[in-house]
Design a protein around this motif. Structure first.
Motif, PDB file in Angstrom:
ATOM      1  N   MET A 592       0.839  -1.220   0.023  1.00 29.29           N
ATOM      2  CA  MET A 592      -0.045   0.033   0.121  1.00 29.29           C
ATOM      3  C   MET A 592       0.818   1.294   0.020  1.00 29.29           C
ATOM      4  O   MET A 592       1.880   1.349   0.646  1.00 29.29           O
ATOM      5  N   PRO A 593       0.453   2.242  -0.629  1.00 34.14           N
ATOM      6  CA  PRO A 593       1.190   3.595  -0.555  1.00 34.14           C
ATOM      7  C   PRO A 593       1.082   3.974   0.893  1.00 34.14           C
ATOM      8  O   PRO A 593       0.243   3.601   1.894  1.00 34.14           O
ATOM      9  N   SER A 594       2.042   4.990   1.429  1.00 40.30           N
ATOM     10  CA  SER A 594       2.315   5.399   2.571  1.00 40.30           C
ATOM     11  C   SER A 594       0.848   6.137   3.121  1.00 40.30           C
ATOM     12  O   SER A 594       0.319   6.162   4.022  1.00 40.30           O
ATOM     13  N   LYS A 595       0.577   7.039   2.133  1.00 34.66           N
ATOM     14  CA  LYS A 595      -0.652   7.796   2.217  1.00 34.66           C
ATOM     15  C   LYS A 595      -1.376   7.984   0.865  1.00 34.66           C
ATOM     16  O   LYS A 595      -0.602   8.210  -0.083  1.00 34.66           O
ATOM     17  N   GLU A 596      -2.789   8.159   1.020  1.00 35.98           N
ATOM     18  CA  GLU A 596      -3.587   8.293  -0.202  1.00 35.98           C
ATOM     19  C   GLU A 596      -4.589   9.435   0.094  1.00 35.98           C
ATOM     20  O   GLU A 596      -5.202   9.290   1.190  1.00 35.98           O
ATOM     21  N   LEU A 597      -4.774  10.339  -0.777  1.00 33.65           N
ATOM     22  CA  LEU A 597      -5.886  11.282  -0.520  1.00 33.65           C
ATOM     23  C   LEU A 597      -7.074  10.993  -0.604  1.00 33.65           C
ATOM     24  O   LEU A 597      -7.590  10.180  -1.311  1.00 33.65           O
ATOM     25  N   ARG A 598      -7.925  11.135   0.822  1.00 35.86           N
ATOM     26  CA  ARG A 598      -9.258  10.504   0.684  1.00 35.86           C
ATOM     27  C   ARG A 598     -10.364  11.433   0.964  1.00 35.86           C
ATOM     28  O   ARG A 598     -11.534  11.273   0.702  1.00 35.86           O
ATOM     29  N   ALA A 599      -9.864  12.935   1.147  1.00 33.20           N
ATOM     30  CA  ALA A 599     -10.903  14.073   1.307  1.00 33.20           C
ATOM     31  C   ALA A 599     -10.152  15.254   1.239  1.00 33.20           C
ATOM     32  O   ALA A 599      -8.966  15.403   1.336  1.00 33.20           O
ATOM     33  N   PHE A 600     -10.802  16.368   0.553  1.00 29.63           N
ATOM     34  CA  PHE A 600     -10.061  17.775   0.833  1.00 29.63           C
ATOM     35  C   PHE A 600     -11.219  18.858   0.917  1.00 29.63           C
ATOM     36  O   PHE A 600     -12.450  18.559   0.305  1.00 29.63           O
ATOM     37  N   GLU A 601     -11.174  19.896   1.837  1.00 26.23           N
ATOM     38  CA  GLU A 601     -12.062  20.988   1.621  1.00 26.23           C
ATOM     39  C   GLU A 601     -11.484  22.207   1.822  1.00 26.23           C
ATOM     40  O   GLU A 601     -10.453  22.467   2.463  1.00 26.23           O
ATOM     41  N   ARG A 602     -12.087  23.256   0.946  1.00 23.22           N
ATOM     42  CA  ARG A 602     -11.384  24.582   0.758  1.00 23.22           C
ATOM     43  C   ARG A 602     -12.379  25.459   1.500  1.00 23.22           C
ATOM     44  O   ARG A 602     -13.551  25.434   1.564  1.00 23.22           O
ATOM     45  N   VAL A 603     -11.698  26.315   2.710  1.00 19.29           N
ATOM     46  CA  VAL A 603     -12.226  26.961   3.578  1.00 19.29           C
ATOM     47  C   VAL A 603     -11.768  28.474   3.281  1.00 19.29           C
ATOM     48  O   VAL A 603     -10.420  28.655   3.282  1.00 19.29           O
ATOM     49  N   SER A 604     -12.647  29.510   3.671  1.00 18.32           N
ATOM     50  CA  SER A 604     -12.143  31.041   3.605  1.00 18.32           C
ATOM     51  C   SER A 604     -12.192  31.357   5.097  1.00 18.32           C
ATOM     52  O   SER A 604     -13.249  31.183   5.861  1.00 18.32           O
ATOM     53  N   LEU A 605     -11.087  31.917   5.469  1.00 20.59           N
ATOM     54  CA  LEU A 605     -10.789  32.594   6.752  1.00 20.59           C
ATOM     55  C   LEU A 605     -10.423  33.754   6.862  1.00 20.59           C
ATOM     56  O   LEU A 605      -9.416  34.112   6.488  1.00 20.59           O
ATOM     57  N   LYS A 606     -11.105  34.712   7.807  1.00 21.17           N
ATOM     58  CA  LYS A 606     -10.604  36.013   8.108  1.00 21.17           C
ATOM     59  C   LYS A 606      -9.397  35.938   8.953  1.00 21.17           C
ATOM     60  O   LYS A 606      -9.315  34.964   9.740  1.00 21.17           O
ATOM     61  N   GLN A 607      -8.796  37.183   9.006  1.00 21.65           N
ATOM     62  CA  GLN A 607      -7.755  37.168   9.780  1.00 21.65           C
ATOM     63  C   GLN A 607      -8.165  36.821  11.533  1.00 21.65           C
ATOM     64  O   GLN A 607      -9.065  37.565  12.002  1.00 21.65           O
TER      65      GLN A 607
END
Length: 744
Positions: A592-607
């Motif tokens: 098996m690969p060491s890691k595999e991408l299984r999810a991602f999420e883009r979020v916007s954050l103010k300072q």
């Protein structure tokens, strides 16, 4: 309107053949007596490429004026599913305005090698990224009543000899890497069409591959639409009909008609098979006949959206000592022919006639003190001494240099693969000279596929723009000046050397055979597992602000894991963060690969803002394809969650268990089943082991440390050497398999 069966019953054989064959290169045949018009299929991954009336058949040089959007390579770098959907909806609006019924895109083939000449048109080296973003693109386009054509199905990962070479891929890699994105799009978005590719797959032409086009695509995945050929991909029409290819484009007119008629007359093709394809093409025509009057769209508004997409997708690869954003008081030396004559799109079938190309130089001059030097000729590799000297002088006389570098168009286009990943000689020489006289250098890259950057330590900042579309100049100025905080991430790895690429030894080595010896170890799966240093890792991208990750929590629900963590913007700019979740499989009995991408999420954050980011990872995401059983498999046991900003920049980790209590996952017992497997499941087989006297033999071997280690690594037939009778072994196997059968 009459139903398909009624229409088919009234059609002549010749009419049926016309329906499954293209007309005048871009159209289907009409059936006016049934109220069915021709529909128009047009290229469109990065904008609508519809030929003008009377233009050449391909329309490459004379297509309608429209918006030149960024290449899919750049759009994928946004990691933004909402943006992909919005982009699709705008493409649908433009298609409606131009009378286009089916848009030939998106392209989602995996970037197996960075030498692939068409990589600018594809999304990622990772099937999850490609599948998730393409699904939203398809939903967006089709929400406007315009069909899509997901392409090129399948394993079309090189351009050289693409019509005749065979992509030879073993089952596991084919399923987990090369078919996975297509499966995701089909199941979640049901595209109007899927486009079959030119190549052969494991020796069989894709256009004639029943296993791929029918068994997998339709019967297994539930595809409801039409399979259309890539243009001139069909060599033999009768086998392609049998395989499940419904619409041949652009068609071979009388030749196709004669071929099908003869096959039916000779009994080589049942007319019912032809009728099935007619039915599917009729449904396509009915579903995507555009009844609206074509109108206009606000090109200035859509140009601004192209600017927004590019701005959200450009990648800040390096920013030493906060070189960027450019300080208002700095004098800027803008160097490079690509600043004045940018490469904003790829060559070949995705090339559009743009509405309004804004150059980076023009955009930077709006409110900034810029001094320009051409530096080199983009279509030449030799140094022009006069341009070279002027550029070096400009670098000496300005506080900050913005140096534009990239590939000429003839380096990368549909139909040809690249020979290397180096910038042209004259550009490399210019970079060295400029860096000698000014350490404050920002390199801006324009390229369809990745560029090797052995020169990266000589410059202060690097911005990757890929091919950013007609508004790329304005989007870049937004990034460089800080009006937009960069947030794009690499959807492919930038290696240090071409020799490090996992497909290096086999890519384009044979004109007839393309052998995928690296298996599942494509892109980051290879570099991360083998711990091979790279220039820039998958998922990498810097920001003008900083982010902090805390409080990782994993909960197992009914059929998903719910993962949450807190992300805080700890810097002095508002910004977007792409939270990436990777999983390491610690339990399955296979590499098996060491890691595999299984999810991602883009979020916007103010300072200073903190958000709790929550994602769900279905159990199915943990599956792997077992080539022995020809089935997908999910194993209960230990896994590791990695959450971070890239495959290398991991901020949080946590072990977790998958526990479903579904009973045995054992395969059938046979003579070559290992003793260790029997020992691991001794409680299950206890009665059968006692009945045939095997329990005592196992106990005796376990009591002897030397024998225990030896026999754990031997098949159960090896127990014959310590006294087990063959007939008892065979009866035990029968009883054990009956136990497994009852538990399945």
């Amino acid at each position: 309107m009459e139903d398909n069966n009624t229409i088919i019953e009234k059609l002549s054989l010749e009419d049926k053949i016309k329906i499954v064959t293209g007309k005048e290169f871009w159209y289907t045949h009409p059936l006016e007596k049934f109220g069915l018009k021709s529909i128009l299929l047009t290229d469109g991954p990065s904008g609508i490429r519809k030929q003008n009336e009377g233009a050449d058949a391909l329309g490459l040089t004379d297509s309608v004026e429209t918006i030149g959007f960024p290449s899919l390579a750049l759009i994928a770098s946004s990691f933004d599913k909402t943006l992909a959907n919005q982009y699709g909806r705008l493409l649908g609006d433009i298609a409606n305005s131009e009378g286009v019924n089916v848009l030939l895109g998106p392209g989602i083939n995996i970037k197996r090698s960075p030498l692939g000449g068409r990589n600018f048109e594809y999304m990622s080296e990772d099937p999850l990224v490609a599948g998730a973003l393409a699904s939203e693109y398809v939903k967006g386009v089709q929400s406007k009543g315009v069909g899509t054509s997901v392409k090129h199905f399948a394993a079309n990962n090189r351009e050289n000899q693409r019509f005749t070479s065979s992509s030879n891929v073993e089952d596991r890699a084919l399923r987990e890497i090369y078919l996975s994105a297509f499966e995701k799009v089909v199941k979640s978005a049901q595209p109007a069409t899927v486009m079959s590719s030119y190549n052969l797959l494991n020796g069989t032409a894709v256009s004639e591959n029943k296993w791929l086009l029918t068994d997998v695509l339709r019967n297994e995945w539930g595809f409801k639409g039409t399979v259309v050929s890539d243009w001139s991909a069909v060599k033999n029409r009768v086998p392609s009909l049998k395989a499940g290819l419904n619409l041949e484009m652009p068609g071979k007119d009388e030749y196709t008609t004669a071929e099908i008629k003869k096959a039916i007359a000779d009994g080589d093709l049942e007319e019912g098979v032809l009728d099935q394809s007619v039915d599917r093409v009729l449904s396509l025509i009915k579903n995507y006949q555009n009844e609206q009057d074509t109108g206009s769209y606000d090109k200035d508004e859509y140009h601004e959206f192209a600017r927004e997409i590019a701005g959200k997708s450009m990648i800040l690869l390096k920013n030493e000592n906060e070189t960027l954003p450019i300080k208002p008081e700095e004098s800027i030396g803008v160097i490079g022919a690509l600043a004045q004559n940018p490469r904003h799109q790829g060559g070949g079938s995705s090339k559009v006639n743009p509405y309004k190309v804004t150059t980076p130089l023009h955009a930077l001059r709006q409110g900034m003190n810029c001094n320009y030097a051409e530096g080199y000729k983009i279509d030449e590799i030799n140094t022009d001494e006069s341009l070279f000297s002027e550029a070096v002088k400009t670098a000496e006389n300005n506080a900050h240099v913005v140096l534009f570098l990239g590939y000429p168009e003839n380096y990368e286009t549909e139909g040809l693969d690249k020979e290397n990943l180096n910038l042209p000689e004259n550009q490399r020489a210019l970079l060295e000279a400029v860096a000698e006289v000014n350490r404050n250098v920002t390199v801006v890259l324009q390229n369809g596929g990745i560029v090797l950057a052995p020169w990266a330590d000589k410059v202060s900042a690097i911005v990757e723009t890929y091919l950013p579309g007609e508004a790329g100049g304005e989007a870049l100025a937004d990034i460089l000046t800080g009006r937009v905080n960069p947030s794009g991430r690499l959807a492919e790895t930038v290696p240090k050397r071409i020799e490090d690429v996992p497909s290096y030894l086999s890519f384009n080595q044979s004109k007839q055979e393309e052998n995928y010896y690296e298996g599942i170890y494509v892109g980051y799966r290879y570099y991360d597992t083998k711990k091979i240093p790279v220039q820039y890792p998958f998922g990498h991208g810097l920001s003008y602000t900083t982010f902090e990750y805390n409080h990782l929590n994993i909960e197992q629900k009914e059929d998903v894991f719910e993962i949450s963590c807190d992300v805080k913007n700890t810097g002095s700019y508002d910004g977007d963060e792409v939270v990436q979740l990777y999983v390491g499989n610690k339990t399955s009995d296979i590499d098996m690969p060491s890691k595999e991408l299984r999810a991602f999420e883009r979020v916007s954050l103010k300072q200073g803002e903190t958000q709790t980011v929550t994602v769900k990872i279905p159990f199915d995401s943990l599956r792997w394809y077992n080539s022995r059983t020809q089935k997908w498999q999910i194993d209960d046991g230990e896994y590791e969650m990695y959450v971070g900003r890239s495959i290398e920049d991991i901020r949080l980790t946590q072990e977790f268990k998958l526990e479903r209590n579904l009973g045995t996952e054992l395969e059938w017992i046979h003579q070559d089943t290992y003793v260790s497997e029997i020992v691991e499941n001794q409680d299950m087989f206890e009665e059968a082991l006692q009945k045939h006297g095997i329990d005592q033999l196992i106990k005796a071997t376990n009591d002897d440390e030397g024998l225990a280690a030896l026999f754990e690594n031997m098949p159960i037939r090896s127990l014959i050497m310590v006294g087990l009778k063959t007939e008892n072994l065979n009866r035990f196997i029968e009883d054990a398999n009956e136990i497994i059968k009852n538990q399945k």
